[in-house]
Design an enzyme around this catalytic site. Sequence first.
Site, mmCIF file in Angstrom:
data_model
loop_
_atom_site.group_PDB
_atom_site.id
_atom_site.type_symbol
_atom_site.label_atom_id
_atom_site.label_comp_id
_atom_site.label_asym_id
_atom_site.label_seq_id
_atom_site.Cartn_x
_atom_site.Cartn_y
_atom_site.Cartn_z
ATOM 1 N N GLU A 73 8.224 -30.690 23.982
ATOM 2 C CA GLU A 73 8.383 -29.431 23.224
ATOM 3 C C GLU A 73 7.790 -29.561 21.821
ATOM 4 O O GLU A 73 8.373 -29.102 20.836
ATOM 5 C CB GLU A 73 9.872 -29.062 23.133
ATOM 6 N N GLU A 77 19.540 -32.338 26.693
ATOM 7 C CA GLU A 77 20.242 -32.581 25.434
ATOM 8 C C GLU A 77 21.669 -33.093 25.622
ATOM 9 O O GLU A 77 22.617 -32.514 25.090
ATOM 10 C CB GLU A 77 20.198 -31.295 24.594
ATOM 11 N N ASN A 89 16.090 -34.829 29.102
ATOM 12 C CA ASN A 89 15.296 -34.322 27.983
ATOM 13 C C ASN A 89 16.194 -34.191 26.757
ATOM 14 O O ASN A 89 17.337 -33.738 26.860
ATOM 15 C CB ASN A 89 14.751 -32.936 28.396
ATOM 16 N N HIS A 144 10.494 -31.889 18.208
ATOM 17 C CA HIS A 144 10.515 -30.805 17.214
ATOM 18 C C HIS A 144 10.526 -31.461 15.830
ATOM 19 O O HIS A 144 11.578 -31.848 15.319
ATOM 20 C CB HIS A 144 11.757 -29.933 17.408
ATOM 21 N N ASP A 204 6.387 -29.351 18.314
ATOM 22 C CA ASP A 204 6.001 -28.476 17.203
ATOM 23 C C ASP A 204 6.292 -29.220 15.917
ATOM 24 O O ASP A 204 6.959 -30.261 15.917
ATOM 25 C CB ASP A 204 6.643 -27.074 17.262
HETATM 26 O O1 9MR Z 1 12.444 -21.446 22.998
HETATM 27 C C1 9MR Z 1 13.780 -21.188 23.361
HETATM 28 C C2 9MR Z 1 14.255 -19.979 22.579
HETATM 29 O O2 9MR Z 1 13.559 -18.831 22.983
HETATM 30 C C3 9MR Z 1 15.726 -19.795 22.787
HETATM 31 O O3 9MR Z 1 16.176 -18.790 21.926
HETATM 32 C C4 9MR Z 1 16.457 -21.088 22.480
HETATM 33 C C5 9MR Z 1 17.941 -20.947 22.697
HETATM 34 O O4 9MR Z 1 18.571 -22.179 22.671
HETATM 35 O O5 9MR Z 1 15.947 -22.113 23.317
HETATM 36 C C6 9MR Z 1 14.641 -22.379 23.042
HETATM 37 O O6 9MR Z 1 14.178 -23.506 23.707
HETATM 38 C C7 9MR Z 1 14.881 -24.714 23.466
HETATM 39 C C8 9MR Z 1 14.726 -25.577 24.686
HETATM 40 O O7 9MR Z 1 15.169 -24.881 25.809
HETATM 41 C C9 9MR Z 1 15.473 -26.882 24.537
HETATM 42 N N1 9MR Z 1 15.121 -27.566 23.346
HETATM 43 C C10 9MR Z 1 15.135 -26.788 22.120
HETATM 44 C C11 9MR Z 1 14.325 -25.509 22.288
HETATM 45 C C12 9MR Z 1 14.311 -24.726 20.985
HETATM 46 O O8 9MR Z 1 15.583 -24.271 20.683
#
Ligand code: 9MR
Length: 494
Positions: free
Chosen positions: A272, A167, A208, A244, A274
């Site tokens: 990722e 990111e 990513n 997402h 959803d």
């Molecule tokens: O799924 C992850 C969640 O459990 C955490 O709380 C969150 C914190 O930032 O991160 C989530 O995963 C993220 C991923 O690492 C990067 N892209 C966005 C995802 C959803 O927030």
Amino acid sequence: MAAQLRAAHRRARALAALALAAAGGLLAAATVGSGPAGAAGPVLRDLAEAKGSYFGTALTQSDLNNSTVTALAGTQFDVVTPGNEMKWDTTESSAGNFNFGPGDRIVSFAKAHSMRVRGHTLVWHSQLPSWVSNLPAAQVKAAMENHITTEATHYKGQLYSWDVVNEPFNEDGTLRTDVFSNAMGSGYIADALRTARAADPSAKLYLNDYNIEGLGAKSDGMYQLVSSLKSQGVPIDGVGFESHFIVGQVPSSMKANIQRFTALGVNVAITELDDRMPVPASAANLAQQATDYANVVNSCLAVSGCVGVSQWGVGDPDSWIPGAFSGYGAATMYDDTYQPKAAYNAVVTALGGNSSSSPSPSPSPSGSSSPSPSPSSSPSPSSSPTSGGAACRVSTQVNAWNTGLTENVTVTNTGATAVNGWQLTFTLPAGQTVNNAWNATVSPASGTVGATNLAYNASVPAGGSTGFGFQATHTGNAAPATGFALNGVACTTG
Ligand code: 9MR
């Protein structure tokens, strides 16, 4: 031996599926498409692998304590991304003190279920301990390099890929301001990639990000960065489109966007996926979600170089969405009781499977012309189409694992006239046997092989390119094919 191993894995997965069905008391409902996924229903990973692709999921440590989730994960998916366990706040919460236990547990699960692992993530502004964000600028580079080197070395040889930087962009396509860019400018990304490559040369290295799935300012930023990294020879193998989505909002330019990245010589992965909606979910939104999921899978399958799709979490109970977006949820293919939703059936259909009770059609995204894969057993046609010899250039990309590989081949017509009908011949390394191909008919399965166009890609204009790919087994030599010739004329490579 390889066949025996595969059979053993299939048996193990069948047992896991039965355990899942029994645990949920769902055995009676185990019908294709509407029963507990992973029991009698189609298996996403098998369907994806038959297309030279994969279907992955994210897993967290707590998921490993839930037998319903582990049975479903180990049955349906063939790639795992640790949800949190390889992030900096877990792996190096204080300077120089590394903890790989949680990540190791995810890797062990993956190995036990013949799944590949996408490492996630080495450098990210979020889930970053304050000791890093508070470092004086002069110390950030050394801390970042030490973190990457130590973590990537720990997992050396065990991971399919690393999300090296996560990111890095603002919504307008400019570089995000964080402790890394403040200290090193945009050069931190190249430095991170080079450091990761040095530590684990076999892991595919990815950048990513989210909101880069369609054409637009943010994906332009990523595109320009990747283009510049490639031109400088910085090691980068792929770009992750997090994906997402909000129901009904999958960008119509997704396929075109995947194509422009792969044309730079990198892979794309949907990392990722959803698709959230207001809850409780309406029937209309669940049907739209099925369309959305199919569109994403079809967009990836349609572009050689898009290596696979991962969903973020196994089922709706595991999803991050309700915690992050109040009033939203129902974002995955499995509902609150891990029953497959319409989206699951649509994905099965998109992957070429048979979901006989599919409640939703799975149309191709607008503008997409998803080619049908060629059957592995098709013999080379007796009348090879040719339009005379052709000047050509070929580039190859191999993704290999234990005993298998996929190879994507891009052929460029470097001649002055269009090629109408083509056959590309090449030699496979000893021990490689093709079992599936897409965008061309490949035959015979080993030795000197011919890839013949399908109807939709028969014509390649002067200066134009076309791509095809295949999946093969190997016995240790996963090198790319060699000796390419287009309609009988040798091609340059590179
Ligand atoms: O799924 C992850 C969640 O459990 C955490 O709380 C969150 C914190 O930032 O991160 C989530 O995963 C993220 C991923 O690492 C990067 N892209 C966005 C995802 C959803 O927030």
